[in-house]
Structure formats: C-alpha cells, structure tokens
Design a protein around this motif. Sequence first.
Motif, PDB file in Angstrom:
ATOM      1  N   ASP A 156     -13.332  49.047  -6.734  1.00 36.89           N
ATOM      2  CA  ASP A 156     -13.056  47.644  -6.399  1.00 36.89           C
ATOM      3  C   ASP A 156     -12.461  47.543  -4.998  1.00 36.89           C
ATOM      4  OD1 ASP A 156     -11.770  44.784  -6.868  1.00 36.89           O
ATOM      5  OD2 ASP A 156     -13.047  45.128  -8.613  1.00 36.89           O
ATOM      6  N   ASP A 157     -11.742  46.497  -4.762  1.00 40.58           N
ATOM      7  CA  ASP A 157     -11.173  46.163  -3.449  1.00 40.58           C
ATOM      8  C   ASP A 157     -10.304  47.310  -2.900  1.00 40.58           C
ATOM      9  OD1 ASP A 157     -10.352  44.699  -1.306  1.00 40.58           O
ATOM     10  OD2 ASP A 157      -9.522  43.032  -2.465  1.00 40.58           O
ATOM     11  N   TRP A 185     -17.295  47.170  -4.538  1.00 34.77           N
ATOM     12  CA  TRP A 185     -16.845  45.773  -4.419  1.00 34.77           C
ATOM     13  C   TRP A 185     -17.091  45.272  -2.997  1.00 34.77           C
ATOM     14  CZ3 TRP A 185     -13.359  43.255  -1.246  1.00 34.77           C
ATOM     15  CH2 TRP A 185     -12.797  42.049  -1.686  1.00 34.77           C
ATOM     16  N   ARG A 244      -6.183  33.105   0.427  1.00 36.68           N
ATOM     17  CA  ARG A 244      -5.553  34.298  -0.142  1.00 36.68           C
ATOM     18  C   ARG A 244      -4.910  35.179   0.944  1.00 36.68           C
ATOM     19  NH1 ARG A 244      -8.622  39.284  -3.214  1.00 36.68           N
ATOM     20  NH2 ARG A 244      -6.811  40.000  -4.398  1.00 36.68           N
ATOM     21  N   LYS A 292     -20.251  44.479  -6.981  1.00 39.74           N
ATOM     22  CA  LYS A 292     -19.414  43.366  -7.469  1.00 39.74           C
ATOM     23  C   LYS A 292     -19.210  42.442  -6.273  1.00 39.74           C
ATOM     24  CE  LYS A 292     -14.826  42.274  -9.325  1.00 39.74           C
ATOM     25  NZ  LYS A 292     -13.646  42.794  -9.995  1.00 39.74           N
ATOM     26  N   ASP A 304     -17.607  39.469  -4.849  1.00 43.23           N
ATOM     27  CA  ASP A 304     -16.452  38.634  -5.144  1.00 43.23           C
ATOM     28  C   ASP A 304     -16.404  37.436  -4.196  1.00 43.23           C
ATOM     29  OD1 ASP A 304     -14.088  37.858  -6.327  1.00 43.23           O
ATOM     30  OD2 ASP A 304     -13.030  39.736  -5.964  1.00 43.23           O
ATOM     31  N   ASN A 357     -13.142  34.992  -3.210  1.00 42.23           N
ATOM     32  CA  ASN A 357     -11.752  34.621  -3.502  1.00 42.23           C
ATOM     33  C   ASN A 357     -11.245  33.442  -2.694  1.00 42.23           C
ATOM     34  OD1 ASN A 357     -10.704  36.682  -5.482  1.00 42.23           O
ATOM     35  ND2 ASN A 357     -11.614  38.011  -3.947  1.00 42.23           N
ATOM     36  N   CYS A 417     -18.636  37.363  -9.027  1.00 40.65           N
ATOM     37  CA  CYS A 417     -17.216  37.236  -9.335  1.00 40.65           C
ATOM     38  C   CYS A 417     -16.647  36.167  -8.408  1.00 40.65           C
ATOM     39  CB  CYS A 417     -16.527  38.573  -9.110  1.00 40.65           C
ATOM     40  SG  CYS A 417     -14.744  38.501  -9.333  1.00 40.65           S
ATOM     41  N   GLY A 422     -12.209  35.974 -10.409  1.00 39.13           N
ATOM     42  CA  GLY A 422     -12.269  35.718 -11.851  1.00 39.13           C
ATOM     43  C   GLY A 422     -13.537  34.934 -12.147  1.00 39.13           C
ATOM     44  N   TRP A 433     -18.121  38.095 -13.794  1.00 36.88           N
ATOM     45  CA  TRP A 433     -16.777  38.439 -14.258  1.00 36.88           C
ATOM     46  C   TRP A 433     -16.220  37.179 -14.920  1.00 36.88           C
ATOM     47  CZ3 TRP A 433     -14.009  41.651 -16.368  1.00 36.88           C
ATOM     48  CH2 TRP A 433     -12.639  41.835 -16.181  1.00 36.88           C
ATOM     49  N   ASP A 471     -10.185  36.817 -14.458  1.00 34.55           N
ATOM     50  CA  ASP A 471      -9.232  37.852 -14.061  1.00 34.55           C
ATOM     51  C   ASP A 471      -8.216  38.098 -15.161  1.00 34.55           C
ATOM     52  OD1 ASP A 471     -10.173  38.679 -11.674  1.00 34.55           O
ATOM     53  OD2 ASP A 471      -8.711  37.630 -10.434  1.00 34.55           O
TER      54      ASP A 471
HETATM   55  C1  DGJ Z   1     -10.560  39.020  -7.596  1.00 30.97           C
HETATM   56  C2  DGJ Z   1     -11.361  39.627  -8.708  1.00 30.97           C
HETATM   57  O1  DGJ Z   1     -11.567  38.706  -9.717  1.00 30.97           O
HETATM   58  C3  DGJ Z   1     -10.673  40.877  -9.193  1.00 30.97           C
HETATM   59  O2  DGJ Z   1     -11.353  41.405 -10.292  1.00 30.97           O
HETATM   60  C4  DGJ Z   1     -10.606  41.856  -8.077  1.00 30.97           C
HETATM   61  O3  DGJ Z   1     -11.888  42.258  -7.713  1.00 30.97           O
HETATM   62  C5  DGJ Z   1      -9.895  41.236  -6.891  1.00 30.97           C
HETATM   63  N1  DGJ Z   1     -10.450  39.976  -6.534  1.00 30.97           N
HETATM   64  C6  DGJ Z   1      -9.941  42.164  -5.724  1.00 30.97           C
HETATM   65  O4  DGJ Z   1      -9.376  41.630  -4.607  1.00 30.97           O
END
Ligand code: DGJ
Length: 736
Positions: free
Chosen positions: A352-353, A400, A432, A468, A470, A472, A518, A521, A537, A540
């Motif tokens: 992941d990240d 990720w 973020r 993945k 993402d 955010n 994703c 979440g 996903w 979270d």
């Molecule tokens: C948000 C995701 O939903 C998490 O599962 C994770 O990947 C983080 N970001 C990583 O920054």
Amino acid sequence: MLMKILNKIITAVCLMAASVPVLSGKDYIVNAGSISLAVAAPEGGKLDFLYFGPSVDADGLIQLRQAGAVIGKEAYPEFGVNITSAIKALQVCHHDGNMTTDLTVDTVTESETDTYSLLRIRLKDKFYKFYVDVFYKGWKNSDVIETWTVLENREKKAVTVNRFDSGCIYLRSGDVWVSHFSGNWAAETSLTEEPLEPGILVVKNMEGARNAQHSHAEMMFSLDGKPEENHGRTIGAALCWSGNYELRVDTSGERDHVFMAGICPDASQYVIDPGKTFETPALAISYSGEGLGGVSRNFHRWARNGKIHNGWAVRDILLNSWEGVYFNVNEQGMEQMMSDIASMGGELFVMDDGWFGEKYPRNNDTSSLGDWKADPVKLPGGLKPLEDAARKYGIKFGIWVEPESTNSVSELFEEHPDWALQARNRDLVYGRGGTQLLLDLCNPEVQDYAFEVMDTLLTRYPGISYIKWDANASLLNYGSAWLPDDRQSHIYIDYHRGLEKLAKRIREAHPDVVMQACGGGGGRVNYGIMPEFDEFWVSDNTDALQRLFIQWGTSYFYPSNAMAQHVSADRNHQTGRVLPLKFRFDVAMTGRLGMEIQPMDMSDKDKQFAAKAIAQYKEIRPLVQTGNLYRLISPYDGKGVVSLSYVDDSKDNAILFAYKISHYVYQPIPRFRLAGLDPGKTYRFHELTLPDGTEPCSLEGKTVSGRILMDTGVEIPLETEYASRVFVLSEVKETL
Ligand code: DGJ
C-alpha cells in the motif's frame, strides 16, 4: 346497410387485433430479461412514459391500457411552455437567451444486437434546432434497462444546459417506500428506509472527485409498503456516474411519484457549441417481484455481465500492507509479509501507500503524490526485488497508487503547479495531510501524464498484477488552468470524463491487471467507473461488526466478488473493538476475502486458524463470489443476529452465514428462515471455520428439506457474544 358493413369491418379489425395484437404504431416496448418498459412516441407528439414492470407484450400493453394502468406522462420532461410545478429533467438556455424548450417526437429507431435491444427516440424542439435523443437499452441477459440522453445543438450559436438528467420513471403512488444510503468516512453506506411523503426527496452528492462516501447514486423503491427482502414489487435505480449527482423523487403530484436522476447541475452549467453533443450517463433501472433481494440479484447479474471488469471471475485472497505497517514500508518488511500470507494460503500481496518518493520520501501523508519512483532508502533495489520475492513465495504482487493527486510538497507540483485544480485569484485549499491537491483531469496533458505513470509501472514491472487506485481528495479548488474562462463551469463534469478516459485507456492497455477502486475507503463505489475495475474497497473501517452494516448496504447494488473485505487486527484500528478472529473471518468471507494485518503480531494459533479459514474459503469461493445472494436477517432490524446466504443457480448448494451481534440473558433469537432454496430438495448441513478443538454445532450432518428451511427455519446455536457460524448446505442426492 352501410352501417352494417362498417360494423362488420370494425368487428373484423377488432378480431384481427385480438388474435395478433400489434403495437399502435406509436407505442414501443423495450424488454430486458423478464422486465419491460413501454413508451408512446407519436410523431410530432410528446414522448410519454407508459409502463415499467414485469414483461409485457403488445397484448399486455393493450390490457394495461384497458385496466387504466398506464402512466401517460412525459418521459423526459423539459422546462418549457406550460410550466407546471413538477420537477423537470432538462433545462436549456438557447442561443438567443430563450430559457424554454418544447420537444416533440421527430423519429424513432429500433435496433438489436445479440446482447441488447436499443430504442432511440429523437426529440426536436418545435422552433430551435435543438435535439434530444432519448435511449432505452434492454439487456437480454439481465433484468436491467439503461436509459440516457444525447443533447445535440444545431443552433447558430452555443446553448447552455442548466439541467440534464439521465432519465425519469414514474411510480404509482400508494404505500411506496424508498431505500437509500448515507454515510461518512469509515461509516459508508448506512441504510435509510422511509415512506415517500409529499414533497421532493433529494439525494445529492457534491464531493466532486468521489461520490459514494456521503451518499450513493442508487435507490430502491418498494411499491407494496415497508421494504421486504424476498417479497414485494420493487424497483431499483443506479446512476452510472462517478461525479456529482442528484436523485429526486417528487411526490407532489396527485397520483404518481416521479423519479429523476442525473449529474448534479449545481455549478455545472454546460455549454454545447454548435454542431456538438452532450451525452448524459446511463441510469440503470430494474424491477423484481421478489423484493429488495430480487432487485439486488438483478443488479449483480447485470454487473457481472459487463458493468464490473471480469465480472464472473473469482478474486484472489490477498494481504494488504496498510493496517499492518502504514507508511513504514521497506523491502525486508514487505518480503516478510509476503512470506506470511503465502504460508497462510493467500495468493496476492499488495504493497500500500508509502513506497515512493525520491526527493520527498512518502513517510506520511504530507508529501510525494505524483513522484511515482520507489523510495531509494526504503526500497534500495526498487520494485524488482519485490516482484522476485512474490515469485519466490508463489504469490502475485500488487501496488498502491493515487494517480489523480499531488502534494504541494512534491517534484510533480514543483514542475507543474498549473496541473493542480485551482480557483483563480484564490489561495489554494489543501486536503489530506494539509498539502494534498487534485490534478486537473480536464486537461488532456494531465490525463496523458497519469496514463504514463500507470503504464510505465505496469510495463516496466510485469510482475505487478494488481493495482489499488486510491483517491483521497475531494474537489476543493474549483478552477482549471486549462479550461477557458467561459468553460470553468465544466470542471465537475469534465474531470470525470477525463477520469473515465484515463481508466479506459489503462484498462485497454492492461486488460489482465486486477484494479481496485478505492476512494479513501468506499468513496468510489459507483457504476460510472466500475466497468473498468474488478473490485472496490468497501470502507476504511475494517471493524467486522460495523462492516456487517456497511457490507449489507453495499450489497444492495454491488456483487460480492467486487466487495473487498479484509480481516484486520483484534483491537480494531478504527473502533478499538476486540472481536474473535473467527467472527472477523466469517464477516470478511462473505465477499472478496483479504487480510490487512501485521502477521508478525499474530499468534501461531491465530495463523493456523487463518490458514484453515483461507483453505475452506477457497472451497466455497466460487459460490460466495458468483452465487445468488439472499439476505436473511438484517443488522438494521435489531434482532441481535444477522444472516445472509448464497445459493447456486441449480439450488443444489448454499452457503449460510449467521452472526450474533448483541448478547444478553433470555435473549429472544429468531429462527433463521432461508430463501432461494428448492423446497423439494433436501440439504445436509456442514459447518466451516471451526477453531481447532471446537466441535461443530448440533446441526452438523443434519438433513432438512428446502421447504422447512424456508417456511419454518432452523435454530442456529449462537451462544456467546460475537458468535458466528458458517455452513455449507448441499443437496442430499438420492443414491440407488
Ligand atoms: C486510503 C485507503 O482507503 C486506505 O486503504 C489506504 O490505502 C490509505 N488511503 C493509504 O494512504
């Protein structure tokens, strides 16, 4: 005499009509599986919505008319002449400033392929050269019809559209209930069920980049009173769009509710230049006489048939590094996790990240997005050693990325500050980490950049078999350096068109890579982008108890193999709750099972249990991931227990899940009444996921008929708090 002849002719015509019913020439029926939608489209007249429900043929439509059971109201109501207070689907400002539109039917085209039939009704404004094509697509192998429109400007100058819904359906009023979803980060997809009351119900989302954290672009309508899982006429609707939306139900009319759904028009006036078109996203609608569950199963089938990528494929069991190590990624740690998940029977490891950034290493969420090169300190050999390690352990490797974002602290932003969305003459607002910014996907150059990032990673490292993706960031800075001044109002829409293009391009270049959507979440749970993604996903929040609620709501429209569900640590990182490992597995096993935990922190006993549960999940995986879902006891019903099941098409096999979610002395626990089985078949119980040293419950090996299981139900022993049980039910075949 003349009258007699005339009467005979009329009788003959009527008889002919009775024996071979044909549509009136202006009525059109669109069929999909076992449902139909009918409209009237008389040339030069209004396009009227007639019917949506179980299959009808021409004769059925005649009978519906006789019964007074057709609607006969505008199928795509425009803001125009004779304005009523009812809500409208379309509002156009023509080139001369006229805000009204008056559409009548111009032409009708019907076409067909092996998989769908398509009805296109071309509407034309009575005065202006402005056209609206209304489409209805009926899928032959799913009980789902999609409707959308294409707006075409053939006027001399640009027109502006201020509202542009995808479609509209009418529901006969009565005791109609609506089910819809709200939520927040780590608490997505919370179910609300309420009767439709006078007024206008609006579900609206303005997050900008993601659209499923605070609400969902989906609704179900129970036409026969309070929603029931397996009974009652029910309609479901899903707007296939990844951006802002507005779903509206107007209950102010006398007889019918009208439902409209489309892209949210707020701050989104769209200019259509002469000769250009504007296409709205599809609104998918389904009907079932088998309650909420029937509509869910219709949507799951439709999704698997093409609205999620590789919809019938079973997914790998994975370990994701996030809750195990967060940003503390390094080569040795990743290899250790790979070795651990491989030893427990997992098939894929996802880093992941935290793995990237040269000048600005990604040690927390304040920097580096956009600098997609492995951190030379954490991963001195780059990604290659990880590919090799995965191969060594016999598992697949995933990674990720967050290609739509940057941080103000990044090499990318230093080089291309204009690539971030930014409002003119305003300070940047950060998301973020206090530095995150969204890239301007309206800009094709930015789309190309994001494509290159992903394409390069996947081409240079063919060992990456899973991404993945993402997201955010919400869309906080409303301004595009790329869009012209008079097109700034296109941002909310063009961002998502850019995203769709990007996802399609990556999908075409890398058809076999599994992609997870994703959105910090569950922010990316929508049918706008899912056709390019294999899974999403769900949230979270990995607390198995709260997940029961979140997964319950998500399953209304989305199939189990698309729902990523992970077993995490026994003091949950989001809620602090401690739950038995068996309960955590039993909850995650109802969808695409994974783990998100530091295996080093697990005891040997827990690792052994995990290995056993994973092995047993592999046996039931095809049925869990591609079977027919029957939700049995809802967590929202306050019964203290929750239950759901999957049944195969032949009704020979089922998997039954049962959970205890509250616990006290003399607690009345309902019997578990199953659904979807064959009443004439007998099923044998076999219990799974038993911790070592635990005996199966009294149901083990018992045989019960489908009729009794469905009519009377079965007593499932759930003695302790957070007890859970998983059973395989197999038909007992008679042997000679
Ligand atoms: C948000 C995701 O939903 C998490 O599962 C994770 O990947 C983080 N970001 C990583 O920054």
